[in-house]
Motif scaffolding. Structure first.
Motif, PDB file in Angstrom:
ATOM      1  N   THR A  31     -17.515 -13.352  14.049  1.00  0.00           N
ATOM      2  CA  THR A  31     -18.281 -12.301  14.738  1.00  0.00           C
ATOM      3  C   THR A  31     -19.037 -11.442  13.720  1.00  0.00           C
ATOM      4  OG1 THR A  31     -16.680 -12.270  16.540  1.00  0.00           O
ATOM      5  CG2 THR A  31     -18.081 -10.319  16.303  1.00  0.00           C
ATOM      6  N   CYS A  32     -18.376 -11.110  12.623  1.00  0.00           N
ATOM      7  CA  CYS A  32     -19.062 -10.343  11.562  1.00  0.00           C
ATOM      8  C   CYS A  32     -20.301 -11.101  11.084  1.00  0.00           C
ATOM      9  CB  CYS A  32     -18.115 -10.114  10.386  1.00  0.00           C
ATOM     10  SG  CYS A  32     -16.750  -8.996  10.755  1.00  0.00           S
ATOM     11  N   ARG A  33     -20.134 -12.400  10.880  1.00  0.00           N
ATOM     12  CA  ARG A  33     -21.244 -13.238  10.393  1.00  0.00           C
ATOM     13  C   ARG A  33     -22.406 -13.240  11.395  1.00  0.00           C
ATOM     14  NH1 ARG A  33     -22.088 -18.775   8.750  1.00  0.00           N
ATOM     15  NH2 ARG A  33     -20.986 -19.555  10.565  1.00  0.00           N
ATOM     16  N   PHE A  34     -22.086 -13.384  12.684  1.00  0.00           N
ATOM     17  CA  PHE A  34     -23.127 -13.422  13.718  1.00  0.00           C
ATOM     18  C   PHE A  34     -23.853 -12.075  13.799  1.00  0.00           C
ATOM     19  CE2 PHE A  34     -23.297 -17.146  16.684  1.00  0.00           C
ATOM     20  CZ  PHE A  34     -22.554 -17.999  15.905  1.00  0.00           C
ATOM     21  N   LEU A  35     -23.091 -10.980  13.810  1.00  0.00           N
ATOM     22  CA  LEU A  35     -23.719  -9.660  13.964  1.00  0.00           C
ATOM     23  C   LEU A  35     -24.576  -9.324  12.740  1.00  0.00           C
ATOM     24  CD1 LEU A  35     -21.935  -9.551  16.433  1.00  0.00           C
ATOM     25  CD2 LEU A  35     -21.189  -7.278  15.775  1.00  0.00           C
ATOM     26  N   GLY A  57     -17.934  -9.681   1.349  1.00  0.00           N
ATOM     27  CA  GLY A  57     -18.590 -10.213   0.152  1.00  0.00           C
ATOM     28  C   GLY A  57     -19.422 -11.452   0.465  1.00  0.00           C
ATOM     29  N   GLU A  58     -18.886 -12.324   1.310  1.00  0.00           N
ATOM     30  CA  GLU A  58     -19.621 -13.546   1.669  1.00  0.00           C
ATOM     31  C   GLU A  58     -20.903 -13.208   2.441  1.00  0.00           C
ATOM     32  OE1 GLU A  58     -15.574 -16.300   1.970  1.00  0.00           O
ATOM     33  OE2 GLU A  58     -16.808 -16.021   3.754  1.00  0.00           O
ATOM     34  N   ILE A  59     -20.808 -12.207   3.317  1.00  0.00           N
ATOM     35  CA  ILE A  59     -21.991 -11.805   4.098  1.00  0.00           C
ATOM     36  C   ILE A  59     -23.052 -11.206   3.181  1.00  0.00           C
ATOM     37  CG2 ILE A  59     -22.807 -10.136   5.826  1.00  0.00           C
ATOM     38  CD1 ILE A  59     -20.135 -10.656   7.326  1.00  0.00           C
ATOM     39  N   VAL A  60     -22.612 -10.343   2.275  1.00  0.00           N
ATOM     40  CA  VAL A  60     -23.566  -9.710   1.344  1.00  0.00           C
ATOM     41  C   VAL A  60     -24.206 -10.774   0.444  1.00  0.00           C
ATOM     42  CG1 VAL A  60     -23.756  -8.125  -0.622  1.00  0.00           C
ATOM     43  CG2 VAL A  60     -22.445  -7.450   1.417  1.00  0.00           C
ATOM     44  N   SER A 235     -20.881 -16.168  19.434  1.00  0.00           N
ATOM     45  CA  SER A 235     -22.224 -16.141  20.025  1.00  0.00           C
ATOM     46  C   SER A 235     -22.213 -15.420  21.376  1.00  0.00           C
ATOM     47  CB  SER A 235     -22.817 -17.547  20.146  1.00  0.00           C
ATOM     48  OG  SER A 235     -22.031 -18.343  20.978  1.00  0.00           O
ATOM     49  N   ALA A 236     -21.088 -15.506  22.104  1.00  0.00           N
ATOM     50  CA  ALA A 236     -20.985 -14.766  23.372  1.00  0.00           C
ATOM     51  C   ALA A 236     -20.821 -13.265  23.090  1.00  0.00           C
ATOM     52  CB  ALA A 236     -19.811 -15.295  24.185  1.00  0.00           C
ATOM     53  N   ILE A 237     -20.093 -12.942  22.018  1.00  0.00           N
ATOM     54  CA  ILE A 237     -19.964 -11.526  21.638  1.00  0.00           C
ATOM     55  C   ILE A 237     -21.336 -10.963  21.263  1.00  0.00           C
ATOM     56  CG2 ILE A 237     -19.039  -9.950  19.876  1.00  0.00           C
ATOM     57  CD1 ILE A 237     -16.489 -11.724  19.860  1.00  0.00           C
ATOM     58  N   LEU A 238     -22.119 -11.748  20.540  1.00  0.00           N
ATOM     59  CA  LEU A 238     -23.466 -11.303  20.171  1.00  0.00           C
ATOM     60  C   LEU A 238     -24.257 -10.924  21.426  1.00  0.00           C
ATOM     61  CD1 LEU A 238     -25.834 -10.840  18.230  1.00  0.00           C
ATOM     62  CD2 LEU A 238     -26.319 -13.294  18.358  1.00  0.00           C
ATOM     63  N   PHE A 239     -24.187 -11.753  22.458  1.00  0.00           N
ATOM     64  CA  PHE A 239     -24.870 -11.439  23.721  1.00  0.00           C
ATOM     65  C   PHE A 239     -24.403 -10.091  24.266  1.00  0.00           C
ATOM     66  CE2 PHE A 239     -24.344 -11.659  28.409  1.00  0.00           C
ATOM     67  CZ  PHE A 239     -25.676 -11.510  28.764  1.00  0.00           C
TER      68      PHE A 239
END
Ligand SMILES: NC(=O)c1ccc[n+]([C@@H]2O[C@H](COP(=O)([O-])OP(=O)(O)OC[C@H]3O[C@@H](n4cnc5c(N)ncnc54)[C@H](O)[C@@H]3O)[C@@H](O)[C@H]2O)c1
Length: 262
Positions: A31-35, A57-60, A235-239
């Motif tokens: 979810t962190c990655r999607f947002l 760290g991976e996202i940054v 992806s549903a959380i993103l929605f």
């Protein structure tokens, strides 16, 4: 009305700040990655700080915006401190996603009061604490907000044995969701619940409980033919946190490969 719709705007989280509890691993991490991919600055909040730091760290490193925060959802003060810190550090708070949860199993007769309390303490009381703290900030700031609570398909239908305390705590999350949605709607804050079906995660596999009778769970393969992936849930959380779902609150979205529809 004419012309085409700018669909990417409906999923644009640019300029938004999101707290994701349970962001260190599993569905929370995805979810962190999607947002972050949608443009949000993500507060990766978890009791497991080293793994939360790894997620951030991976996202940054991939070009997104993320910061790790330690929180224990079992502690009122820890939750209050988390929300205060994120608001102070990032300047705003637009989104809260409650993913963190304990998934311990035990048969009804063997369920101790301690196990019952532990699951309700983190899964239900912890979600109440984060919602209460986030709602205060969102109302004061006056920018509206999005809150998503991860329950389980077991909150509305028994799936297999050993989940009495867990599913009761997740059913409570649905009541919490509907009532918070009702109170917060006037402030432009939506509150919805997402009910995942079976998703293979390492955290779930590590969760304590009696051995699962494989014969009894043969029916677990849902009509869509596979167990869930963390990306199915993210992806549903993103929605649910994006402009696309702005006229939706107090609802339960089941993402289970069709399991409950069998
Ligand atoms: N995996 C499934 O099949 C499934 C199905 C339905 C619902 N769910 C629910 O979805 C959510 C995510 O599931 P998952 O399998 O990805 O979980 P997971 O076990 O992989 O991750 C849970 C995260 O919550 C964190 N956490 C635990 N206790 C905490 C506390 N007191 N304070 C802060 N953080 C804490 C953990 O450190 C971990 O990072 C959970 O709420 C779970 O109950 C999972």
């Amino acid at each position: 009305m004419s012309g085409l719709i700018n669909i990417s705007e409906l999923y644009d989280l640019g300029g938004k700040v999101a707290i994701v509890t349970g962001g260190a691993e599993g569905m929370g991490k995805e979810t962190c990655r999607f947002l972050a991919s949608a443009g949000a600055t993500v507060a990766v909040a978890d009791i497991n700080l080293p793994w939360a730091q790894k997620t951030a760290g991976e996202i940054v490193a991939a070009g997104g915006k993320a910061h790790a925060y330690q929180v224990d959802l079992g502690s009122e003060q820890s939750v209050v401190d988390l929300v205060r810190s994120v608001r102070a550090d990032q300047g705003r708070l637009d989104i809260l996603v409650n993913v963190a949860g304990l998934q311990d199993r035990e048969f009804l007769e063997d369920t101790s009061v301690e196990l019952w309390d532990k699951l309700h303490h983190v899964n239900l009381r912890g979600s109440f604490l984060t919602i209460r703290a986030a709602a205060k900030v969102m109302k004061t700031d006056g920018n509206g907000g999005r809150i998503v609570n991860i329950a389980s398909m077991g909150a509305v239908h028994p799936i297999f044995e050993g989940l009495v305390a867990y599913n009761a705590s997740k059913s409570g999350v649905l009541g919490l969701t509907r009532n918070a949605a009702y109170e917060l709607a006037a402030h432009g804050i939506t509150v919805n619940a997402l009910l995942p079906g079976n998703v293979t995660t390492e955290g779930q596999a590590r969760s304590p409980g009696p051995p699962i009778d494989m014969e009894k769970i043969k029916h677990m393969t849902p009509p869509l033919g596979r167990t869930g992936r963390t990306s199915d849930i993210a992806s549903a959380i993103l929605f649910l946190v994006a402009p696309a779902s702005q006229w939706m609150t107090g609802q339960t979205l089941v993402v289970d490969g069709g399991h409950l529809n069998k």
